[in-house]
Scaffold this active site. Structure first.
Site, PDB file in Angstrom:
ATOM      1  N   LYS A  25      48.924  42.245  50.602  1.00 35.00           N
ATOM      2  CA  LYS A  25      49.064  40.960  49.910  1.00 35.00           C
ATOM      3  C   LYS A  25      49.531  41.121  48.469  1.00 35.00           C
ATOM      4  O   LYS A  25      50.407  40.417  47.996  1.00 35.00           O
ATOM      5  CB  LYS A  25      47.732  40.203  49.919  1.00 35.00           C
ATOM      6  CG  LYS A  25      47.788  38.881  49.141  1.00 35.00           C
ATOM      7  CD  LYS A  25      46.448  38.199  49.061  1.00 35.00           C
ATOM      8  CE  LYS A  25      46.536  36.928  48.228  1.00 35.00           C
ATOM      9  NZ  LYS A  25      45.236  36.240  48.090  1.00 35.00           N
ATOM     10  N   GLN A  26      48.909  42.059  47.739  1.00 42.33           N
ATOM     11  CA  GLN A  26      49.115  42.124  46.287  1.00 42.33           C
ATOM     12  C   GLN A  26      48.788  43.523  45.784  1.00 42.33           C
ATOM     13  O   GLN A  26      48.472  44.417  46.547  1.00 42.33           O
ATOM     14  CB  GLN A  26      48.212  41.107  45.594  1.00 42.33           C
ATOM     15  CG  GLN A  26      46.726  41.342  45.822  1.00 42.33           C
ATOM     16  CD  GLN A  26      45.850  40.239  45.260  1.00 42.33           C
ATOM     17  OE1 GLN A  26      46.254  39.113  45.099  1.00 42.33           O
ATOM     18  NE2 GLN A  26      44.614  40.578  44.947  1.00 42.33           N
ATOM     19  N   TRP A  42      38.029  38.142  39.354  1.00 44.00           N
ATOM     20  CA  TRP A  42      38.479  39.399  38.759  1.00 44.00           C
ATOM     21  C   TRP A  42      39.701  39.161  37.874  1.00 44.00           C
ATOM     22  O   TRP A  42      40.042  39.998  37.061  1.00 44.00           O
ATOM     23  CB  TRP A  42      38.771  40.441  39.846  1.00 44.00           C
ATOM     24  CG  TRP A  42      40.056  40.273  40.616  1.00 44.00           C
ATOM     25  CD1 TRP A  42      40.549  39.121  41.146  1.00 44.00           C
ATOM     26  CD2 TRP A  42      40.978  41.299  40.962  1.00 44.00           C
ATOM     27  NE1 TRP A  42      41.725  39.361  41.806  1.00 44.00           N
ATOM     28  CE2 TRP A  42      42.014  40.686  41.721  1.00 44.00           C
ATOM     29  CE3 TRP A  42      41.047  42.676  40.741  1.00 44.00           C
ATOM     30  CZ2 TRP A  42      43.098  41.407  42.228  1.00 44.00           C
ATOM     31  CZ3 TRP A  42      42.120  43.386  41.263  1.00 44.00           C
ATOM     32  CH2 TRP A  42      43.137  42.752  41.984  1.00 44.00           C
ATOM     33  N   ASP A  43      40.348  38.012  38.062  1.00 43.80           N
ATOM     34  CA  ASP A  43      41.505  37.660  37.251  1.00 43.80           C
ATOM     35  C   ASP A  43      41.181  37.777  35.762  1.00 43.80           C
ATOM     36  O   ASP A  43      42.000  38.240  34.957  1.00 43.80           O
ATOM     37  CB  ASP A  43      41.951  36.227  37.555  1.00 43.80           C
ATOM     38  CG  ASP A  43      42.227  36.010  39.033  1.00 43.80           C
ATOM     39  OD1 ASP A  43      41.334  36.306  39.851  1.00 43.80           O
ATOM     40  OD2 ASP A  43      43.330  35.537  39.368  1.00 43.80           O
ATOM     41  N   GLU A  92      43.792  40.926  50.416  1.00 46.33           N
ATOM     42  CA  GLU A  92      42.938  40.065  51.234  1.00 46.33           C
ATOM     43  C   GLU A  92      43.499  39.819  52.629  1.00 46.33           C
ATOM     44  O   GLU A  92      42.908  39.065  53.398  1.00 46.33           O
ATOM     45  CB  GLU A  92      42.712  38.741  50.494  1.00 46.33           C
ATOM     46  CG  GLU A  92      41.891  38.922  49.227  1.00 46.33           C
ATOM     47  CD  GLU A  92      41.843  37.680  48.355  1.00 46.33           C
ATOM     48  OE1 GLU A  92      40.879  37.525  47.594  1.00 46.33           O
ATOM     49  OE2 GLU A  92      42.806  36.876  48.410  1.00 46.33           O
TER      50      GLU A  92
END
Length: 700
Positions: free
Chosen positions: A502-503, A304-305, A434
Site C-alpha cells: 500500500k505505502q 502515526w502520521d 494495510e
C-alpha cells in the site's frame, strides 16, 4: 493613500507570489478551500463550522471533532457588476484576502485565526468608494445557524452588543471522560454593509471561542482592546513574522517548488499553538484542525502520521513545539496502559487512532488491534527529541521515562519465543502496508521493537534506572526478516516478491529509523518495493523513496519519486489530498510532512544520531541553492547553506542557559572546524557531522 489592495498587489509583485496563493475563482470542490488555524481554533475559509483542538463528540469509534457553528461570511456585490474578484491566501501572514472590484467601489475582506490570541477568529471588511461619497453597499452571505449535531447549544444573554451561545458535547469518548463545554461570543453579522458620507470605512467582526464563560468573555474583551488600540491585525502579523524569523526554508528553484515548500511549512505551522504556549495540546491529525468532522478526514484522530511524518520537521526547527506533541502522548499514557491491559499484555499500547484519552477510537477494530507499530513510532519521536536536545529532565521528571519504559514492557510481553528459530517473534500484526494483516514478524514493526528497546536501555543507563534482563534479551534476539539470497528485507514472514504494497513500509528502515544495513541491501529494498508499491497510495510514500535514493546519490531517480508528490497538490491554495486522484483526507498534513522531510533530511542528508547531527547533501540541477535557517541542535541555532559544491554552516544564536560548543567533524585525519556564533565555516560539499566539541563532555 495606499490601500490594502495596493499593498497586496505590491507584495505579490515583489515576492513573485511565493507567499501568496491567489485566484480569480474558488475551487469547485469545497474540500479544497484554504484552511486557517492556530493550533487551538481551525476552519475552512467560508466554512460554516469551527473545530477546537481537543474537543470531540462521540464514544469510541464514533468519536470525532465536534462541529461548532461559525458566523463566517462571504462578500457578495449587492447591486453593481463585479469587474474583478480575487481570492488570495497570504501564507506569510496566515491571512485570507477576498477583494471585490466594482465600478464605484472596492471591497476587501481579511480573514484569519489569530496567531497569538488563539481563541480569536477575525473578519475585517473595508469598503472604499472610487466615486467620491456616493453610497455603496455589499452583501454578507452567511450560512450561520445556532445548531450543531455535536453540541446542546443554548443562547445566553447578550454580551453588550455581541451575541453569546454555550453548550457541551453530547457524548464523551469514554465513560470516565467528561464532556467538553464550548462558549462563543461574536459580532452579529448583518445582511449588508453600507458606506455613506465617506470614502472608506472598516468593520471588524470578532469571534471568541473558549471552554468556560469567564474565559470567553475575557478573551473577547482582549480582542476589543486590540481593536481599540489598532493592534488586532498587526499583533497577528507579528506573531507569524516571529515564526518565520526563527526558522525558514529558502529554495532557489522554480516557483512551483518554492510554493510547495512554503505552503507545506505554513500548513504544518498552522497546526501548532503559538510560541511560548503553556496550555495543553491535543495532537495533530492527518487533515489538520480545520477538518475532521464525523466520517470525514479520519474524524480528526491522531495517528502515526503525527509522530513519523509531521513531527521530524517541527522538531528540527521548534523543539519546544515538538515537546507539546510528546506531552500529548504522556497525557494519554493512561489510556494506552488500559489498551494493553484489555489485550492481556503489560505496559502501554498506544491507540492506532487517538483522540482525548489515549483509548482506542478506531472505527474498525482490526486496525486498532493489529497495527502495533504505532508504539514504536511514538518512541522514535521521543528518541529523536532526546538525541537533538539531551533534555534528560524531560524524561526524569516530566513523564518521558514512563512512556519509554511502558512501551518497552509491552513489547516484551507481546513477543513470543521461537525454539525453532531461536529468536523472538511478534505475531498477528498489521504493518504500515494495510493491504496485509494478521501477519507474523512485520520487518518494520520488529525493527522498531529493537530500536525502542535499545533506546529504553540507553535512557535507563542515563537515568540510573534498573534495566530488566528481558529488555536486553528481546532487543538482541527479535527477528527482523531478511532474505540472504536476494539481499533484501521481505515485508513479513511469508511475503513473496510481486505482492502489492500500500505505502512506505520496509523503506522506512533506512530513514527515519536508520536501521543498520549495507548499501546493497538499502538499494535492493528501494528497487524492489518501488515497483510493488501501489501508485495510487497515500501521498507521503514517494518522499521516502526519494530520501532513500538521495542517500545513495541517485538524485535523478530521487527527483522522479519526489515529482509524484506534486500530483497531490491542488490549486489554487496548495491543499494536499491523501491520494493523487483527490480521494481520501484533504489538507493532508501527512503528505506535506513527508515532502518537507525530503527537503530537510533528503537534500541535506541531515540525520539525528545519538552523538551528533550528520549531514551529506546532494542537490538536483534545478535547485541552485538551499538555505535552511534555524536548525536546532543542543541549544544552538544553525543555518545550513547548500550549493552543489560548497556547504556553509553558521551558528546564529545559543539559547539562554545553554552551554554546548559545537564543531564540524569529518574524520580522524582532518582538523575539526569550530562553530562559533557569527563565524560561518565553509567547505567543499561532502559528508560530515556537527557534534559537541571534543573538549566538552556535557551540555548544560
Amino acid at each position: 493613500m495606499t490601500t490594502l489592495q495596493d499593498k497586496v498587489k505590491a507584495m505579490s509583485t515583489m515576492e513573485g507570489d511565493q507567499w501568496i496563493f491567489s485566484s480569480n475563482s474558488l475551487p469547485s470542490d469545497p474540500r479544497l478551500m484554504a484552511t486557517l488555524a492556530n493550533g487551538y481554533l481551525g476552519t475552512q475559509v467560508y466554512g460554516d463550522i469551527f473545530h477546537v483542538n481537543g474537543v470531540y463528540n462521540g464514544a469510541g469509534g464514533n468519536c470525532h471533532r465536534a462541529d461548532i457553528p461559525s458566523p463566517c461570511f462571504r462578500l457578495v456585490a449587492a447591486k453593481e457588476k463585479v469587474l474583478t474578484e480575487t481570492f488570495a491566501l497570504n501564507i506569510k501572514t496566515g491571512t485570507f484576502i477576498h477583494t471585490l472590484q466594482c465600478p464605484s467601489f472596492t471591497a476587501t475582506q481579511q480573514i484569519f485565526a489569530h496567531r497569538s490570541y488563539c481563541h480569536l477568529f477575525v473578519n475585517i471588511v473595508t469598503l472604499m468608494s472610487t466615486q467620491g461619497s456616493h453610497p455603496v453597499s455589499v452583501n454578507l452571505q452567511s450560512k450561520f445557524k445556532i445548531e450543531s449535531p455535536d453540541l446542546n447549544l443554548q443562547e445566553g444573554p447578550d454580551f453588550g452588543e455581541y451575541k453569546y451561545i454555550f453548550g457541551s458535547t453530547l457524548q464523551s469518548e469514554t465513560d470516565s471522560c467528561p464532556v467538553k463545554s464550548i462558549h462563543m461570543i461574536w459580532t452579529p453579522v448583518p445582511p449588508s454593509l453600507e458606506l455613506t458620507g465617506s470614502k472608506e470605512k472598516t468593520w471588524v467582526f470578532l469571534t471568541a471561542v473558549c471552554e468556560t464563560e469567564n474565559n470567553v468573555k475575557e478573551k473577547f474583551d482582549e480582542g476589543l482592546t486590540l481593536i481599540a488600540e489598532m493592534q488586532l491585525y498587526s499583533s497577528h502579523e507579528r506573531a507569524w513574522a516571529e515564526f518565520w524569523a526563527q526558522s525558514c526554508i529558502e529554495v532557489e528553484s522554480s516557483l512551483s517548488t518554492i510554493q510547495a515548500v512554503n505552503g507545506c511549512l505554513y500548513y504544518l505551522l498552522s497546526s501548532l499553538p503559538q510560541l511560548g504556549y503553556t496550555g495543553e495540546f491535543y495532537g495533530i491529525s492527518p487533515g489538520g484542525l480545520s477538518n475532521g468532522r464525523s466520517k470525514e478526514d479520519y474524524w480528526g484522530h491522531v495517528f502515526w502520521d503525527q509522530d513519523i511524518w509531521v513531527y521530524p520537521n517541527i522538531l528540527l526547527f521548534y523543539p519546544e513545539m515538538a515537546k507539546h506533541i510528546l506531552k500529548y502522548r504522556i497525557r494519554t499514557l493512561k489510556g494506552a496502559l488500559q489498551n494493553a491491559q484489555e489485550q492481556g499484555y503489560k505496559g502501554a499500547k498506544f491507540p492506532w487512532e487517538s483522540a482525548l484519552t489515549g483509548c482506542e477510537v478506531c472505527p474498525d477494530s482490526i486496525y486498532g488491534d493489529l497495527e502495533l507499530h504505532i508504539n514504536g513510532d511514538v518512541l522514535l519521536a521521543f528518541q529523536q527529541y532526546y538525541y537533538l536536545t539531551k533534555d534528560l529532565d524531560f524524561f526524569a521528571s516530566a513523564g518521558g521515562w514512563e512512556v519509554v519504559s511502558s512501551v518497552a514492557e509491552y513489547w516484551c510481553s507481546r513477543v513470543v519465543w521461537s525454539e525453532e528459530e531461536q529468536s523472538y517473534h511478534l505475531n498477528g500484526v498489521m504493518p504500515p502496508d494495510e493491504y496485509h494483516w494478521d501477519v507474523n514478524n512485520s520487518t518494520y514493526t520488529n525493527a522498531l521493537v529493537q530500536t525502542s528497546l535499545h533506546f529504553a536501555i540507553d535512557l535507563a543507563v542515563s537515568l540510573e534506572h534498573h534495566i530488566p534482563d528481558i529488555w536486553k534479551d528481546v532487543a538482541s534476539k527479535i527477528k527482523v526478516p531478511y532474505d540472504p539470497k536476494i539481499k533484501y528485507h521481505p515485508e513479513f514472514d511469508g511475503y513473496e516478491i510481486g505482492q502489492t504494497v500500500k505505502q512506505a513500509d520496509v523503506v522506512l528502515l533506512g530513514y527515519p529509523m536508520m536501521f543498520p544495513m549495507t548499501i546493497e541491501q538499502r538499494m535492493n529494498d528501494l528497487q524492489i518495493y518501488e515497483s510493488l508499491t501501489d501508485p495510487d497510495g497515500p501521498a507521503m510514500t514517494w518522499s521516502m523513496f526519494a530520501v532513500g535514493w538521495m542517500e545513495l546519490k541517485k538524485i535523478q531517480v530521487a527527483q522522479q519519486q519526489l515529482e509524484k508528490c506534486s500530483a497531490n497538490i491542488t490549486e489554487p491554495f496548495k491543499i494536499w489530498t491523501e491520494n493523487a486522484d483527490g480521494s481520501g483526507a484533504v489538507n493532508f498534513l501527512t503528505g506535506m510532512g513527508g515532502f518537507l522531510q525530503a527537503i530537510l533530511f533528503g537534500y541535506t542528508g541531515l540525520r539525528i544520531a545519538k552523538t551528533h547531527l550528520s549531514f551529506d547533501p546532494i542537490l538536483p540541477d534545478d535547485i541552485t541553492r538551499l538555505l535552511i535557517t534555524g536548525v536546532f541542535y543542543l541549544g544552538n541555532k544553525l543555518n545550513f547553506t547548500l550549493y552543489s559544491d560548497i556547504i556553509t554552516i553558521e551558528v546564529t544564536s545559543v539559547l539562554g542557559g545553554q552551554n554546548c560548543t559545537l564543531e564540524v567533524y569529518f574524520n580522524q585525519l582532518e582538523p575539526r572546524l569550530p562553530l562559533n556564533i557569527g563565524r560561518p565555516v565553509s567547505f567543499p560539499t561532502r559528508a560530515g557531522q556537527v557534534q559537541l566539541k571534543e573538549t566538552d563532555s556535557t551540555c548544560t
